[in-house]
Write a protein that holds these residues in place. Structure first.
Motif, PDB file in Angstrom:
ATOM      1  N   SER A 116       0.824  -1.216   0.000  1.00  0.00           N
ATOM      2  CA  SER A 116       0.000   0.000   0.000  1.00  0.00           C
ATOM      3  C   SER A 116       0.857   1.265   0.000  1.00  0.00           C
ATOM      4  O   SER A 116       0.535   2.246  -0.660  1.00  0.00           O
ATOM      5  N   GLY A 130       3.395  -3.919  -6.434  1.00  0.00           N
ATOM      6  CA  GLY A 130       2.455  -5.031  -6.361  1.00  0.00           C
ATOM      7  C   GLY A 130       3.092  -6.366  -6.029  1.00  0.00           C
ATOM      8  O   GLY A 130       2.397  -7.296  -5.618  1.00  0.00           O
ATOM      9  N   LEU A 137       2.124  -7.619  -2.679  1.00  0.00           N
ATOM     10  CA  LEU A 137       0.798  -8.243  -2.638  1.00  0.00           C
ATOM     11  C   LEU A 137       0.898  -9.701  -3.112  1.00  0.00           C
ATOM     12  O   LEU A 137       0.288 -10.605  -2.527  1.00  0.00           O
ATOM     13  N   HIS A 147      -8.067  -6.531  -1.573  1.00  0.00           N
ATOM     14  CA  HIS A 147      -7.186  -6.176  -2.696  1.00  0.00           C
ATOM     15  C   HIS A 147      -7.536  -6.938  -3.977  1.00  0.00           C
ATOM     16  O   HIS A 147      -7.395  -6.409  -5.073  1.00  0.00           O
ATOM     17  N   GLU A 179     -11.902  -0.273  -0.232  1.00  0.00           N
ATOM     18  CA  GLU A 179     -10.833  -0.503  -1.214  1.00  0.00           C
ATOM     19  C   GLU A 179     -10.576   0.812  -1.931  1.00  0.00           C
ATOM     20  O   GLU A 179     -11.499   1.383  -2.517  1.00  0.00           O
ATOM     21  N   ALA A 231      -8.305   2.850  -4.737  1.00  0.00           N
ATOM     22  CA  ALA A 231      -7.358   2.789  -5.859  1.00  0.00           C
ATOM     23  C   ALA A 231      -6.992   4.224  -6.231  1.00  0.00           C
ATOM     24  O   ALA A 231      -7.873   5.052  -6.467  1.00  0.00           O
ATOM     25  N   ALA A 275      -4.325   0.766  -3.145  1.00  0.00           N
ATOM     26  CA  ALA A 275      -3.509   0.370  -4.298  1.00  0.00           C
ATOM     27  C   ALA A 275      -3.184   1.634  -5.081  1.00  0.00           C
ATOM     28  O   ALA A 275      -4.013   2.542  -5.162  1.00  0.00           O
ATOM     29  N   PHE A 295      -1.739  -3.881  -9.500  1.00  0.00           N
ATOM     30  CA  PHE A 295      -2.719  -4.281  -8.482  1.00  0.00           C
ATOM     31  C   PHE A 295      -4.054  -4.557  -9.159  1.00  0.00           C
ATOM     32  O   PHE A 295      -4.470  -3.797 -10.031  1.00  0.00           O
TER      33      PHE A 295
END
Length: 676
Positions: free
Chosen positions: A485, A490, A493, A553, A597, A599, A628, A637
């Motif tokens: 984050s 990525g 993740l 995510h 979430e 983005a 993300a 992501f």
């Protein structure tokens, strides 16, 4: 002559490598040897920052006569509880079930089949306070083994059967809702100490995971009482002796209710959890004290616990040389008025004594005081205090330093990665984010094998032989998710996903219950399983939190379902024992909030508008929100898919529970959306 511990990667085991006791590490060969010789196994469990472990080692394990008796009548096995939490947990459960109490050093006598039959903790070299001496215990156990074998094996069998009957099954329960979280808050309010902050009486432990729940509960519901308990407890701890007023960082616990006299060892896990808590408190309130403590604690970890390989060491000892060759608890940290005067001169010493609460009688032993920051009416000159602090710290650096346990524990490094990444991002300290990244690199390079299985520990760049347990997989995944984050990389993740796949396949049973060891791990007398948080989040609750974030995510339904199943234990325990399931309650808050979430789409972080939106997203207080960040069209992501710029400008998209708000290019609108 060194014994079999000379090859260990544990500093605690290495401390016993020169003992006259013929120690074995925990391995099948030790039990085969006990079977061959027809003698019991003496299991001794401790850790390197444990004061009474050192005392018993010095009094008994370094004593030639005691060692000779041990070598003649037992196979002695030494375990570092931080390296083998599974072995520790299984036998500690037995000790507590039979004696009603436990602690370290833990001394357990086992049959050659590893079944326990006699238990204790510290034993003195001579009988005292109604306790038998260690030699008396050894003689008594030897005699029972030689003369009453049937009785011994019957006791051992009964204990193992009783333990087997304590299986937990909460896998089919529902995740907690509003009602259970409200009951948990009420339970905490009842146990809260309004005069001094914290919960319960002495000894008082820093309730970092409970504070995380209180902050999230306040963010979701607006409950002022929850924020008040969190903020007041954090202030009391930061002003107390449990916090190192010169060098930053927290001791393990306070022996009194007022946070004055700590047990002086400093653990990586406490400091990682508390660093993050104070950073989150600052995020919620803007408190200057919270900001200072978060940064000083982060700097302490990097300065004093970072290893040459970029990981973080486990602990600093409580004891150190007091200058006369004696190892004394707290010697490094405490001050007498005379010592202040020697460093500062009379006038500044008087000022320092007033400011730090140093008294003639002393607040600790032998007229020495632990430095605190008492609440005061008078105003102090900030520059003069800064100079006093600097000179005292320089003088303290000249004292013999406490020993450091250099082993790198995967789980605790995961907690440190999360704390340093977030603290670095909030306070615009890229060096802290870099330190988090370096520790993450080390875990991937050294602790992960080709199948993404974790080794629990390493030392000096060499991985230990012991398999990771549930908390390792969960806390490292948590650290990687926070790093993803913050950095927009990525790959973190992806690594978290690999670890959490193991949680789904190797640490769960068909009902959805979680176990502390993998299905293919070494078989002990039972498979350990403890959902309650102690000094760190339990593997169970940490896994629930990480699974939930990963699901947010990626949209992965199996991960979300596993998280909801795991949180069934919080529905059962949250209203009854909220102090011991704080991390689970915090994860439950995230579930109730979505979690959201976010983005953020824009060019690199070098672009001011993108950076502003990304930072605003990270500073949102919505419980467990995931962030993300990447360029338009990036596949870094899953949350970035089909997220275009808005009118050519960087934009933020906020979704929860399958519905999305309109994208915004305005940080203020984003902030309002994430803090409601």
């Amino acid at each position: 002559m060194a014994n079999r511990l000379a090859q260990a990667t544990s500093p605690y085991l290495l401390q016993h490598a020169e003992n006259p006791v013929d120690w074995w590490p925990w391995e099948a060969e030790a039990f085969e040897e006990a079977r061959r010789r027809d003698v019991p196994v003496l299991l001794s469990v401790g850790y390197s920052a444990c004061h009474w472990c050192h005392v018993m080692a010095h009094e008994s394990f370094e004593d030639d006569e005691t060692a000779a008796f041990m070598n003649g009548h037992f196979v002695s096995v030494k375990v570092d509880r931080e390296e083998r939490p599974d072995v520790d947990a299984v036998y500690m459960e037995a000790v507590q079930a039979v004696t009603g109490q436990g602690g370290w050093p833990m001394t357990v006598f086992l049959t050659p089949d590893a079944e326990p039959f006699y238990f204790g903790t510290y034993y003195p070299p001579e009988p005292r306070h109604g306790m038998p001496s260690f030699r008396q215990v050894l003689q008594g156990v030897h005699q029972a083994w030689a003369e009453r074998r049937g009785e011994v094996t019957e006791v051992a069998g009964k204990i193992v059967r009783d333990l087997a009957g304590r299986e937990i099954s909460y896998g089919d329960a529902q995740a907690p809702g509003e009602a259970e979280l409200g009951q948990a808050l009420l339970g905490l309010t009842r146990e809260y100490d309004p005069q001094r902050g914290g919960f319960g009486g002495a000894p008082k432990f820093p309730p970092s995971m409970v504070i995380e729940f209180l902050l999230r509960h306040h963010a979701r519901t607006g409950a002022e009482g929850a924020l008040q308990m969190a903020a007041d407890t954090c202030e009391r701890m930061a002003r107390g002796g449990i916090y190192d007023q010169l060098g930053g960082g927290f001791a393990r616990y306070s022996v009194d209710r007022e946070w004055v006299v700590p047990h002086f060892e400093k653990m990586l896990y406490d400091n990682a959890l508390l660093c993050r808590v104070y950073a989150h408190l600052w995020r919620a309130t803007g408190s200057d004290l919270a900001r200072r403590v978060a940064l000083e604690t982060a700097d302490f970890m990097v300065r004093e616990l970072r290893t040459a390989e970029g990981g973080f060491a486990s602990a600093l000892d409580a004891d150190s040389d007091d200058g006369t060759g004696r190892h004394v608890e707290g010697a490094y940290y405490v001050w007498t008025p005379a010592q202040l005067a020697e460093v500062l001169g009379e006038e500044d010493a008087e000022l320092a004594a007033r400011y730090f609460g140093v008294t003639r009688e002393g607040t600790f032993e032998h007229g020495a005081s632990v430095l605190q920051l008492p609440q005061q009416e008078s105003v102090f000159d900030a520059d003069r205090i800064a100079s006093v602090r600097e000179r005292l710290l320089a003088a303290r650096d000249g004292r013999p330093a406490p020993g450091r346990d250099d082993k790198v524990v995967a789980a605790w490094n995961g907690l440190a990665i999360a704390a340093l990444a977030e603290t670095g991002a909030y306070f615009e300290r890229p060096d802290l984010v870099e330190a988090a990244g370096a520790a993450a690199d080390l875990l991937v390079r050294l602790h992960l094998d080709d199948h993404a299985r974790l080794f629990r520990t390493s030392k000096d760049g060499r991985a230990g032989a012991h398999a990771g347990v549930l908390e390792d997989y969960a806390d490292v995944a948590e650290g990687f998710l926070a790093l993803a984050s913050v950095t927009g990389e990525g790959v973190w993740l992806d690594f978290a996903g690999l670890l959490l796949d193991h949680v789904l396949t190797r640490f769960r049973d068909d009902s959805g219950s979680l176990y502390d060891t993998a299905s293919d791990a070494e078989r002990l007398i039972r498979r350990p399983q403890d959902p309650t948080d102690n000094a760190t989040p339990s593997g169970w609750t940490a896994a629930a939190g990480a699974l939930l974030s990963y699901a947010a995510h990626t949209g992965s339904e199996p991960h979300r379902e596993a998280a909801e199943h795991a949180l069934g234990v919080v529905k059962a325990l949250g209203p009854r024992v909220p102090r011991f399931i704080g991390w689970g309650l915090a994860a439950a808050e995230a579930l109730l909030d979505g979690p959201r979430e976010v983005a953020v789409v824009g060019p690199a972080l070098s672009d001011a508008a993108t950076r502003g939106l990304h930072r605003t997203a990270l500073l949102g207080t919505a419980p467990g929100a995931v962030v993300a960040f990447g360029a338009e069209g990036s596949d870094e992501f899953p949350l970035l898919a089909d997220r275009p710029l808005v009118g050519g400008a960087p934009a933020a998209y906020v979704c929860r529970n399958f519905t999305c708000e309109a994208p915004t290019t305005d940080p203020e609108r984003l902030r309002a959306g994430l803090n409601s």
